[in-house]
Scaffold this active site. Structure first.
Site, mmCIF file in Angstrom:
data_model
loop_
_atom_site.group_PDB
_atom_site.id
_atom_site.type_symbol
_atom_site.label_atom_id
_atom_site.label_comp_id
_atom_site.label_asym_id
_atom_site.label_seq_id
_atom_site.Cartn_x
_atom_site.Cartn_y
_atom_site.Cartn_z
ATOM 1 N N ASP A 1 12.594 8.349 17.082
ATOM 2 C CA ASP A 1 11.188 8.580 16.473
ATOM 3 C C ASP A 1 11.245 9.773 15.897
ATOM 4 O OD1 ASP A 1 10.617 6.201 17.473
ATOM 5 O OD2 ASP A 1 8.533 6.960 18.251
ATOM 6 N N CYS B 1 14.226 5.699 25.441
ATOM 7 C CA CYS B 1 13.240 6.277 24.388
ATOM 8 C C CYS B 1 12.098 5.324 24.262
ATOM 9 C CB CYS B 1 14.152 6.704 23.138
ATOM 10 S SG CYS B 1 14.978 8.093 23.502
ATOM 11 N N ASP B 2 11.274 5.782 23.364
ATOM 12 C CA ASP B 2 9.971 5.307 23.037
ATOM 13 C C ASP B 2 9.647 3.975 23.134
ATOM 14 O OD1 ASP B 2 10.192 8.006 22.169
ATOM 15 O OD2 ASP B 2 8.390 8.146 21.472
ATOM 16 N N LYS B 3 10.263 3.196 22.404
ATOM 17 C CA LYS B 3 10.206 1.697 22.451
ATOM 18 C C LYS B 3 11.251 0.751 23.082
ATOM 19 C CE LYS B 3 7.306 3.471 19.433
ATOM 20 N NZ LYS B 3 8.100 4.760 19.943
ATOM 21 N N CYS C 1 13.473 13.791 24.758
ATOM 22 C CA CYS C 1 12.785 15.189 24.503
ATOM 23 C C CYS C 1 12.037 15.763 25.650
ATOM 24 C CB CYS C 1 11.954 14.885 23.344
ATOM 25 S SG CYS C 1 12.790 14.493 21.642
ATOM 26 N N GLU D 1 4.144 6.893 13.826
ATOM 27 C CA GLU D 1 3.422 8.046 14.447
ATOM 28 C C GLU D 1 3.268 9.226 13.343
ATOM 29 O OE1 GLU D 1 5.400 7.847 18.942
ATOM 30 O OE2 GLU D 1 6.261 9.209 17.566
ATOM 31 N N SER E 1 2.668 10.992 18.103
ATOM 32 C CA SER E 1 3.800 11.180 19.104
ATOM 33 C C SER E 1 3.132 11.542 20.516
ATOM 34 C CB SER E 1 4.611 12.271 18.759
ATOM 35 O OG SER E 1 5.420 12.935 19.809
#
Length: 544
Positions: A73, A114-116, A186, A434, A460
Site C-alpha cells: 500500500d 501485509c494489509d490485504k 511498517c 487509502e 491507512s
C-alpha cells in the site's frame, strides 16, 4: 488423493516434483507463500517458508509451496494503482482456495504479512475450513534520525513538514533514507501489524507471532514450529471452525480496541467473519469499544512502536490484562487464551497499561451514524485529540484525492475546515483507496489537530486526527456525500457517535437528484469489482 491405479498419472507428475513412494502416505500440506521482492514486509518470506517446510517434513508431512500476490500500500499510495489494493484481498482468498482445493491438500499454512494478504488468507481459512495455521512474517524495526524514531508515516508527514517550512530539504532526504531500515511490515500499529495481532487473538497463529519482528531469529523458530503444528492439525482433523467461534471474533475486536488498531479492521473482520459463518456488524465494533479501555498507544496514535509492544510482552501480555473480559477460546497450539495469558507477563506497564491507567476510557474505534452516514462510518478515536471530539465546521468538497492534496499543499485549507473527499468508496473509486497522503500532509502542515477529513474511502492504519472513513452508503450509489457543497456545515460528536450535515432533508433530496458521479474508464478486474462489491458497511465483499 494419490492412492490407487486410477491416480497413477497424478503420482507420476508428483514424482517429477521430487516426491517419493514414502511421501504418498503422508499428510499433504500446502504452503501459501506471499513472498515478493517489492514489498518489505514479504521479502524475507523465502527464508521463513524454508523453515515452515522443514517443520512440515520433520513432523511427517509432505509440503508443496505456491505463490500468492502481495501489494504494498505504501508504494501504491496516492497513485491509480492504489485502487487495486483492497480488491486484491479477494484475489488472495480465491488464489489460496484454488491452489489448496485443486491439489487436495490435507492442510495448509499461510505465510503472510501485509494489509490485504493476511485478511485474504484468513478469509480462505474460514471458507475452506481445512486444517490451517498462519505465520505472519513480522514488523520492521523503526528507523532513526536526530534522536527521533521513524517509520514510513514519518516520510508521508515530512511532505507536509517541508511544505510548511518546519524541516529542511536535507532533513527531508535523511528521513526518506532512514525511515525504513529493512525487512518487515511498517513499524507502527498500522493495518498489517494490527491484522497480525488479531490473527493471534483469533487463535490462528502461535503465541507471540504478531509482534515478533521480521529480523528476529525467534521468527525463524516460529516458522519451524508452525510447520510442525500444521501436520498435527491435519492428522487430528482440527479445522479453523473448530477453533474460531463468534466468541473468538469478540476477543479479536476487544484486543483491536484495546491496542488502538487500524480502522481497516472494520472492513476485514466483517469479511473474515462472513467466511466463517459468523454474523458480525459495525455495531459490534462500537459496542465492544464502549466496554474496552485503550491500554496500548502505538504509532500513529501514541509514542510507541511495535518493538516496544513486543518487548513489553506482546499480545499474550495484552491478554493477561484483558483476561477478565476475554472468552477462553481455543487456539491452533492446543492452548486456550487463558493458558497463554497465564504464562505471560507485562514487562513494561507504560507500554501495556493496566485498566486503572488506561490511555482512554473507551477503545480505539468509534462508529458514527447520522444523515451523512445512514449505514455508518468509522474513526480511530484513540488518535483524535480531545478538542476535536466535538467538531463543527464548513465543508471543503473534493471529488478526488489529488485535488484535495493539491489544495492542502497550496495552503487553501484553514483551521476548522472539514475536508470531504468523495467518490472514493468500493464502487466509486473503485477499490476504496487509502488516503494516507492527505492525512499525513495535514499533520505535517500542523493542521492535524484542527481539520477534519471525511471520506467514503478509507485510511491507512497510519492515520491520526479526526479522519472519518468508510462513509456508507458511498457517494457513487447516491449516498449523502454526493449532496455536499462547499460551505455546508458538518457536525460530528464522537461521544454521541453522531455525524451530520446541517441541511434539511428536502434540500438533501433535491441535491442528490442533481448529483453526477465522475466517470472512470474501467476494464478488467476493477470493472468486475465495481459491479459486484458490497458496501463498506458490509466489509466490501464480493458475491454477496
Amino acid at each position: 488423493m494419490s492412492a490407487g491405479r486410477a491416480r497413477a498419472a497424478a503420482r507420476g507428475l508428483l514424482r517429477a516434483t521430487g516426491m517419493k513412494d514414502e511421501d504418498f502416505d503422508k499428510p499433504l500440506i500446502a504452503v501459501a507463500n506471499s513472498f515478493t521482492t517489492i514489498v518489505p514486509g514479504h521479502m524475507q518470506m523465502d527464508r521463513l517458508t524454508l523453515e515452515v517446510k522443514r517443520g512440515i517434513e520433520d513432523a511427517g508431512g509432505a509440503a508443496y509451496e505456491f505463490g500468492v500476490p502481495g501489494i504494498c500500500d505504501g508504494i501504491a499510495m496516492g497513485l491509480p494503482g492504489m485502487r487495486y489494493s483492497l480488491p486484491s484481498r479477494e484475489i488472495v482468498a480465491d488464489s489460496v482456495e484454488s491452489m489448496v482445493e485443486a491439489h487436495m491438500a490435507d492442510g495448509w499454512v499461510g505465510v503472510t504479512n501485509c494489509d490485504k494478504i493476511t485478511p485474504g488468507m484468513l478469509m480462505a481459512c474460514g471458507r475452506m475450513n481445512l486444517p490451517s495455521i498462519m505465520l505472519t512474517a513480522g514488523p520492521m524495526l523503526p528507523g532513526e534520525y536526530k534522536d527521533r524514531r521513524l517509520d514510513v508515516i514519518s516520510i508521508f508527514e515530512a511532505v507536509g513538514e517541508l511544505a510548511a517550512g518546519r524541516i529542511t530539504e536535507d532533513d527531508f532526504s535523511e528521513i526518506e533514507r532512514r525511515a525504513c531500515p529493512g525487512p518487515g511490515s511498517c513499524a507502527g500499529l498500522f493495518t498489517a501489524n494490527t491484522m497480525a495481532c488479531l490473527t493471534e487473538a483469533l487463535g490462528l497463529s502461535v503465541a507471540g507471532c504478531g509482534t515478533t519482528h521480521a529480523v528476529s531469529e525467534r521468527k525463524m523458530t516460529m516458522a519451524y514450529e508452525t510447520g510442525k503444528l500444521a501436520v498435527k492439525l491435519a492428522l487430528d482433523g482440527t479445522a479453523p471452525r473448530n477453533i474460531v467461534t463468534r466468541k473468538s471474533f469478540e476477543n479479536a475486536l476487544r484486543v483491536d480496541n484495546a491496542i488502538g488498531g487500524s480502522t481497516n479492521t472494520c472492513l476485514h473482520m466483517l469479511a473474515i467473519a462472513r467466511e466463517f459463518g459468523v454474523r458480525l456488524s459495525l455495531n459490534d465494533f462500537d459496542a465492544i469499544s464502549r466496554k474496552t479501555k485503550h491500554i496500548v498507544a502505538l504509532r500513529p496514535g501514541g509514542p510507541h512502536f511495535m518493538i516496544d509492544l513486543d518487548d513489553a510482552g506482546g499480545i499474550p501480555a495484552v491478554f493477561s490484562v484483558l483476561l477478565p473480559d476475554l472468552h477462553d477460546e481455543k487456539t491452533v497450539t492446543g492452548k486456550t487464551i487463558s493458558d497463554i495469558a497465564g504464562q505471560a507477563k507485562v514487562m513494561d506497564d507504560e507500554v501495556i497499561r493496566g485498566p486503572d491507567r488506561a490511555y482512554h476510557s473507551e477503545g480505539g474505534i468509534a462508529v458514527l451514524h447520522g444523515n451523512l452516514a445512514e449505514e455508518g462510518c468509522v474513526v480511530k478515536q484513540s488518535a483524535v485529540v480531545e478538542s476535536m471530539r466535538h467538531f463543527e465546521g464548513p465543508a471543503r468538497v473534493f471529488d478526488s484525492e489529488e485535488s484535495a492534496t493539491n489544495a492542502m499543499i497550496a495552503g487553501k485549507i484553514a483551521k476548522g475546515d472539514a475536508v470531504v473527499v468523495r467518490y472514493q468508496g468500493p464502487k466509486g473509486a473503485p477499490g476504496m483507496p487509502e488516503m494516507l497522503g492527505p492525512t499525513s500532509i495535514l499533520t505535517g502542515l500542523g493542521l492535524g489537530e484542527h481539520v477534519a477529513l471525511v471520506t467514503d474511502g478509507r485510511f491507512s492504519g497510519g492515520t491520526r486526527g479526526l479522519c472519518v472513513g468508510h462513509v456508507s452508503p458511498e457517494a457513487f450509489v447516491g449516498g449523502a456525500l454526493a449532496a455536499l457543497r462547499n460551505g455546508d456545515i458538518i457536525r460530528m460528536d464522537l461521544n454521541d457517535r453522531e455525524i451530520e450535515v446541517l441541511i434539511s432533508q428536502k434540500e438533501m433530496k433535491a441535491r442528490l437528484k442533481q448529483a453526477k458521479a465522475p466517470k472512470h474508464k474501467l476494464r478488467g478486474y476493477l470493472q468486475r469489482y465495481r459491479e459486484d462489491v458490497s458496501s463498506a458497511s458490509e466489509g466490501a465483499v464480493l458475491g454477496r
